[in-house]
Structures are given as C-alpha cells and as structure tokens.
Write an enzyme that holds these catalytic residues in place. Structure first.
Site, mmCIF file in Angstrom:
data_model
loop_
_atom_site.group_PDB
_atom_site.id
_atom_site.type_symbol
_atom_site.label_atom_id
_atom_site.label_comp_id
_atom_site.label_asym_id
_atom_site.label_seq_id
_atom_site.Cartn_x
_atom_site.Cartn_y
_atom_site.Cartn_z
ATOM 1 N N GLY A 139 39.032 -23.488 32.389
ATOM 2 C CA GLY A 139 38.560 -23.088 33.502
ATOM 3 C C GLY A 139 39.671 -23.441 35.116
ATOM 4 N N ASP A 161 22.421 -23.224 38.923
ATOM 5 C CA ASP A 161 23.591 -22.247 37.859
ATOM 6 C C ASP A 161 23.173 -21.370 36.758
ATOM 7 O OD1 ASP A 161 25.888 -20.215 38.754
ATOM 8 O OD2 ASP A 161 27.122 -21.563 37.699
ATOM 9 N N ASP A 220 27.701 -27.186 31.381
ATOM 10 C CA ASP A 220 27.872 -26.773 32.342
ATOM 11 C C ASP A 220 26.598 -27.333 34.060
ATOM 12 O OD1 ASP A 220 30.307 -26.204 31.397
ATOM 13 O OD2 ASP A 220 29.700 -24.394 32.041
#
Length: 323
Positions: A86, A232, A249
């Site tokens: 990423g 998130d 995450d």
C-alpha cells in the site's frame, strides 16, 4: 542581577604531550565494530535481493536497522515476498521464531515451515499520511505529547497498532497475534500463507451472512468494552481464513474517550450495516450501535458504567474528562 564567575584552580600536574593514554581495544569496542560490520553485511545482502529492488522505497537505512534488530533477536529469520503493498505500508511474509526464540533444530516447529511463518509490516516514514495519522493519535491519552514531525508520528502509529492488537486479543477479538515491534516495523501472525492469501470479506461470497454479522457485531462490542473503536471497520478490513473471521488494520483504532470516537463508531456501524444489507440482512446502523455500546452486565446486577454508552464529545462527561 550580578553573577560571579569563579576560575578553577589548576591541578599540580595537569599532564603534557608525553602523557600515556590507554587507546587499547575494550570488549565494548570489539562488540560495536562487530555489530557495525554485521549490519553492513546484512544491508548489502538485503539490497542485493530481487525483493529489495522491487521494494527499495520501503527499506531505507533506518528501516533496515529495525529489521536487523528483529533478526538479531530471533523474531525474523528470512524474508519472503510481499503479501500486500500500500501507499503507507507493505506487508511481507517471513520466517521467524515464536516470541523471539528460534525453534530448536530438528524440532517439530523447525520442521513445519508454516509454523514459523510471520507477517512483517513496514510503515513508510516518507510517504505515510502524516496529517491523517495525527487525527487518530491526537486525543489518545496513550500518545499525549507526541512530537509534531512525521518520523515520530509514524513510529508512534506502529506502536499504537501493536498495542491495539494486544488489547483486542485480550478482549477475545480475532486479530493477528502481535509478536514484536521495532521502530516502524511490526511483526505479527501471518493469517493464511503467501501462496494462499487470506481473502478480504469484500472478495468472498459470504455463505452464511447472518452468522458472519453476529460475529462482527460481537467483535465490535468486545472491542468497545475493552475501550477501543476500530475507526475504519468495513468489508475491506476483515479477512476470512479457515472458517475464521479476522479483523485487521488496527493501527487507527482509538480509545472510547478520543474526541472523535463517536464519529468513528458511527462510521463503523454504517459501513458494517451497508455491507450486510447488501448480503440480504436487514441491518440498522443505530441498532448495531446500541448493541455495541450496551453496558456490560455487572455480577451484582447493576449496569457497568465503566464505558460510557455514548463516546466522543457529544457526551458531557467525556468532555469534562478529556479537558
């Protein structure tokens, strides 16, 4: 205000150019030179690999030093290819010991290559979203007084993810097991294998969405009761492997007393409700929020108010506590 300046009295024999000085090697000198030499060899060896040439932007000298320390401590034995890449971080497969200890030669753990697989997550200091990271760090009492520069924020973020993973696991939430952290490098359990990557919830056909939803909302509740909000959560931050749903995450997860905790929780509930509604389940985000924030029953029969049902600045008690 007047000040007095006093001269030191000279010693009787201050010494001269013929004074003997001990410049012989000490054990500390030899150890330091050996470590410098080993690190230089390690850096050259890594930089000569094809994977480094593909991921050169990830491995600056500071990151290589962190990886080297993890290698020296036995957390990492060998690097493999990238599992995911990423803008802010790359995750690599690696071989490493358990809790910093390499398996004994000839042992079952040493013979089983999968038993030693770990994931190494490397945050890029130069390309990480500094401002967005600060939004999640500011207001977290664990990181008060963090320096206002990119390197300090990224290093704090990496430690924050490690701490969040530990807290989530203690709360009974299935997340990758955190193993070690060094500067901007995090070592954790590799869920799945590089050749058989665990799929995100967004990538699979959910065979039993009702059960999956019950697991997700229970994990959200357990996180909340442990004082955390993912911040998130969506089908892109949950993976499925061997029949397990795993939350990933956790770097941005905030405490329930973060100034934006209520907003982050609302967003998580909206994302989860939207996904499972598409799976054919009637999920209301307000009902999900009420379930997540329901106070934990107290053995005495009184509701447990240790975690407020309405996190964030909308709650007056939170505002008072956070000021």
């Amino acid at each position: 205000m007047s000040e007095e300046f006093v001269l030191l009295e000279p010693e009787d024999q201050p010494g001269d150019e013929w004074e003997e000085l001990d410049v012989s090697d000490t054990e500390a000198d030899r150890i330091a030179r050996r470590q410098d030499r080993e690190f230089s060899e390690f850096r050259e060896r890594v930089k000569d690999t094809e994977q480094f040439k593909l991921q050169e932007s990830v491995f600056d000298d500071a990151t290589l030093a962190a990886v080297y320390k993890l290698v020296q401590d036995g957390y990492v034995d060998a690097f493999g290819g990238p599992v995911s890449t990423g803008k802010e971080a790359s995750v690599f497969e690696a071989l490493g010991g358990e809790a910093g200890e390499r398996p004994e030669p000839g042992s079952a753990a040493a013979a089983d290559e999968h038993a030693r697989e770990v994931a190494v997550k490397v945050y890029r200091i130069n390309s990480s979203n500094f401002r967005q990271m600060r939004d999640y760090l500011e207001g977290d009492p664990r990181f008060e007084g963090i320096a206002n520069d990119k390197k300090a924020v990224v290093l704090a973020w990496t430690r924050k993810e490690f701490a969040n993973l530990k807290r989530a696991r203690k709360a009974g939430v299935r997340v990758p097991e955190p193993i070690a952290v060094q500067r901007n490098v995090l070592v954790m359990e590799l869920v799945g294998h590089a050749e058989e990557r665990a799929r995100r919830l967004s990538e699979v056909d959910v065979e039993n969405p009702e059960t999956a939803y019950e697991v997700v909302r229970e994990y959200m509740r357990r996180l909340y009761r442990a004082g955390l909000i993912h911040g998130d959560l969506s089908e892109y931050n949950m993976i499925i492997h061997d029949g397990e749903l795993v939350v990933i995450d956790m770097g941005q997860a905030v405490t329930v007393h973060h100034p934006n905790a209520g907003e982050f929780l609302d967003r998580d509930c909206e994302n989860v409700a939207t996904f499972f509604t598409r799976q054919g389940i009637d999920v209301d985000p307000d009902d999900l929020r009420a379930y997540v924030t329901e106070p934990e029953p107290d053995p005495s029969g009184e509701p447990d108010r240790s975690v407020d049902p309405e996190p964030g600045p909308a709650n007056a008690s939170d505002r008072e506590r956070d000021t």
